[in-house]
Design a protein around this motif. Sequence first.
Motif, PDB file in Angstrom:
ATOM      1  N   UNK A  62       0.833  -1.209   0.000  1.00 28.11           N
ATOM      2  CA  UNK A  62       0.000   0.000   0.000  1.00 28.11           C
ATOM      3  C   UNK A  62       0.872   1.265   0.000  1.00 28.11           C
TER       4      UNK A  62
ATOM      5  N   UNK B  61       1.977   1.711  -3.580  1.00 26.61           N
ATOM      6  CA  UNK B  61       0.926   2.210  -4.472  1.00 26.61           C
ATOM      7  C   UNK B  61       0.572   3.649  -4.180  1.00 26.61           C
ATOM      8  N   UNK B  62       0.872   4.100  -2.970  1.00 23.31           N
ATOM      9  CA  UNK B  62       0.682   5.514  -2.667  1.00 23.31           C
ATOM     10  C   UNK B  62       1.707   6.349  -3.423  1.00 23.31           C
TER      11      UNK B  62
ATOM     12  N   UNK C 151     -10.934   9.788  -1.740  1.00 19.57           N
ATOM     13  CA  UNK C 151     -10.881   8.362  -1.393  1.00 19.57           C
ATOM     14  C   UNK C 151      -9.492   7.884  -0.976  1.00 19.57           C
ATOM     15  N   UNK C 152      -8.501   8.216  -1.797  1.00 19.72           N
ATOM     16  CA  UNK C 152      -7.139   7.762  -1.511  1.00 19.72           C
ATOM     17  C   UNK C 152      -6.628   8.281  -0.169  1.00 19.72           C
TER      18      UNK C 152
ATOM     19  N   UNK D 194      -8.599   9.063   2.433  1.00 15.81           N
ATOM     20  CA  UNK D 194      -9.342   8.388   3.498  1.00 15.81           C
ATOM     21  C   UNK D 194      -8.810   6.986   3.760  1.00 15.81           C
ATOM     22  N   UNK D 195      -8.578   6.216   2.689  1.00 13.36           N
ATOM     23  CA  UNK D 195      -8.108   4.850   2.928  1.00 13.36           C
ATOM     24  C   UNK D 195      -6.683   4.842   3.473  1.00 13.36           C
ATOM     25  N   UNK D 196      -5.996   5.966   3.352  1.00 12.10           N
ATOM     26  CA  UNK D 196      -4.672   6.013   3.940  1.00 12.10           C
ATOM     27  C   UNK D 196      -4.691   6.672   5.314  1.00 12.10           C
TER      28      UNK D 196
ATOM     29  N   UNK E  69      -7.704  12.068  -8.730  1.00 11.04           N
ATOM     30  CA  UNK E  69      -7.793  11.074  -7.660  1.00 11.04           C
ATOM     31  C   UNK E  69      -6.424  10.442  -7.401  1.00 11.04           C
ATOM     32  N   UNK E  70      -5.699  10.185  -8.491  1.00  8.01           N
ATOM     33  CA  UNK E  70      -4.368   9.603  -8.333  1.00  8.01           C
ATOM     34  C   UNK E  70      -3.397  10.624  -7.728  1.00  8.01           C
TER      35      UNK E  70
ATOM     36  N   UNK F  54      -3.094  11.646  -3.422  1.00  3.18           N
ATOM     37  CA  UNK F  54      -2.252  11.040  -2.387  1.00  3.18           C
ATOM     38  C   UNK F  54      -0.776  11.354  -2.598  1.00  3.18           C
TER      39      UNK F  54
ATOM     40  N   UNK G 231      -7.426  -0.478  -5.261  1.00  2.00           N
ATOM     41  CA  UNK G 231      -6.101  -1.024  -4.920  1.00  2.00           C
ATOM     42  C   UNK G 231      -5.009  -0.068  -5.379  1.00  2.00           C
ATOM     43  N   UNK G 232      -5.211   0.512  -6.560  1.00  2.47           N
ATOM     44  CA  UNK G 232      -4.208   1.414  -7.108  1.00  2.47           C
ATOM     45  C   UNK G 232      -3.962   2.628  -6.230  1.00  2.47           C
ATOM     46  N   UNK G 233      -4.938   2.940  -5.363  1.00  3.22           N
ATOM     47  CA  UNK G 233      -4.775   4.094  -4.475  1.00  3.22           C
ATOM     48  C   UNK G 233      -4.256   3.675  -3.105  1.00  3.22           C
ATOM     49  N   UNK G 234      -3.803   2.436  -3.017  1.00  3.33           N
ATOM     50  CA  UNK G 234      -3.205   1.986  -1.761  1.00  3.33           C
ATOM     51  C   UNK G 234      -4.198   1.434  -0.757  1.00  3.33           C
TER      52      UNK G 234
ATOM     53  N   UNK H 235     -10.653  -2.635   2.931  1.00  8.19           N
ATOM     54  CA  UNK H 235     -11.134  -1.276   2.634  1.00  8.19           C
ATOM     55  C   UNK H 235     -11.848  -1.239   1.289  1.00  8.19           C
TER      56      UNK H 235
ATOM     57  N   UNK I  50     -15.588  -0.143   1.380  1.00  8.49           N
ATOM     58  CA  UNK I  50     -15.884   1.225   0.946  1.00  8.49           C
ATOM     59  C   UNK I  50     -16.342   1.323  -0.508  1.00  8.49           C
TER      60      UNK I  50
END
Lengths: 250, 284
Positions: free
Chosen positions: A80, A83-84, A106-107, A109-111, A159-160, A163, B168-171, B176, B180
């Motif tokens: 992860x 990918x960040x 989104x990115x 939040x999931x981080x 979005x990419x 992060x 997945x590409x965003x980690x 999750x 989500x």
Amino acid sequence: MYKIESKDVNLYYGEHHALKNISLQMKANTVTALIGPSGCGKSTYLRLLNRMNDLIENVRIEGTVLIDNKDIYARGIKIDELRKKVGMVFQKPNPFPKTIFENVAYGLRVNGISNKSYIEERVTRSLQNAALWEEVKDKLKKSAFELSGGQQQRLCIARALAIEPSIVLMDEPASALDPISTAKIEELIYELKDKYTIVIVTHNMQQAARVSDRTAFFYIGEVVEYNDTKEIFTNPKNQRTQNYITGRFG
Amino acid sequence: MTKSINQQIAFWILRIMSSLVVLFLVLILGFIISKGIGVINWKFLTTMPEDGMTKGGIYPAIIGTFCLVGGSMLFAFPIGVMSGIFIHEYAPNGFFKRFVQLMTNNLAGVPSIVFGLFGMSLFVNKLHFGDSIIAGSLTLGLLVLPVVIRTTEEALKSVNDSFRLASYGLGASKLQTIWRVVLPIATPNIITGLILSIGRVSGETAPILFTVAAYYLPKLPTSMYDQVMALPYHLYVLSTSGTDIKASRDMAYGTALVLVAIVLIANLIANALRKFLSKKVKMN
Ligand SMILES: Nc1ncnc2c1ncn2[C@@H]1O[C@H](COP(=O)(O)OP(=O)(O)OP(=O)(O)O)[C@@H](O)[C@H]1O
Ligand SMILES: [Mg+2]
């Protein structure tokens, strides 16, 4: 020295040998175009760099891939985290069925980021960087599905970017778009080069010539030629490269 | 020319067939409504049966059916949805996955009376629950488990992989991503499983026969170890083995109407919920 470096990489899908001894180096803040006929391994190579191939069953990888001089396939690497650092934009725009704002957030939040004002600031900045802010600033709470295809793709880029990756991988990001949207994306890629290292797969020779500094020509799993884009397009060393860029096959 | 005639014929055959389906549905509904509507009133819905079930209401059977639907869903829904998620998102393709899928399919084909027998021997006798709401709910829950698992699997399958890849590409981690992105998209379709299960559970007689249903019990349950009356069984009793079948005929139709109405209302509510959620999922 190099931002991305792959050394003698071989990749197999089961029995199928999809990448053969690929060694490529890419400098920071450059755009590298991957070109070549369909099925030659461009997407596979791209997915190697953020370990998306890990999601496919029966994949075997040999060789080394270094990003910032670290082996991303070494034991103990957090995928992860990788990918960040290495963002990805896909061929078809694939925003989530969420609001425009939530797509970009989104990115974050999931981080684990929950600071509201920080998220708002990053979302705004990312949309600006993706040249979409002016078009969506009044409808951030609207569904991302209400945007046009080209806007959706720029949303996916935003979005990419949210992060704060240092590398952005793009797999034919404009192939599903109209000429005007494509021009916008190309312009954007050119601007993003200041902050990011970009690897882009494209079937469009003019596009490769316009946006990239370096070009790698793939052919049936091998890199036939890798050089400055100018060189590749004006003075290809290999006959197959020449045939491909002049449209004689592929 | 002949092509368009063929088209016409095919169109009309299909159209007539589908009209027939609607016709039968309307006939059945019309029949039950016309026969049953006469006894329906507030008293019928809210009082105990009287005079050997030839008079009074069906209140305890309504409450009993609610208890059983609620109890069985409480059991089957979380387990079924989680199994569906596991099978579709986690289990590696291989023997175990195929085995579980095969078993779920087989389970769905087992006649409901067999579930009744199984429930009786396991929940009523072995686990000493006795004839009780819990024994009946568990039995009904087992019965609809395959439905819930299958609809969950189907709902997950219909979520485009590009959303998973983007996540997945965003980690994002797998959990999750599922929580989500995948589940919010799949939820409206998972609700379909709920609708189907509620319909199934509220109408089944065989599984509750030996596990919970009371022939005549004019009081409300106070715990999950109590027996209850239930609409489908009450209907069966009124029309075959009541104290005076002729005298309770109207009440039988009334009971049938209430049962049908409950299933229809449950469907309508669940459908509205599904519509609401699928609209909301786009907005989130
Ligand atoms: N998930 C997979 N499983 C098995 N084989 C695969 C998989 N993905 C790609 N391949 C095979 O690997 C080779 C390279 O595929 P890849 O998608 O990298 O090609 P590409 O250069 O991106 O092609 P295109 O221009 O059509 O996108 C092809 O022969 C393809 O059939
Ligand atoms: Mg590709």
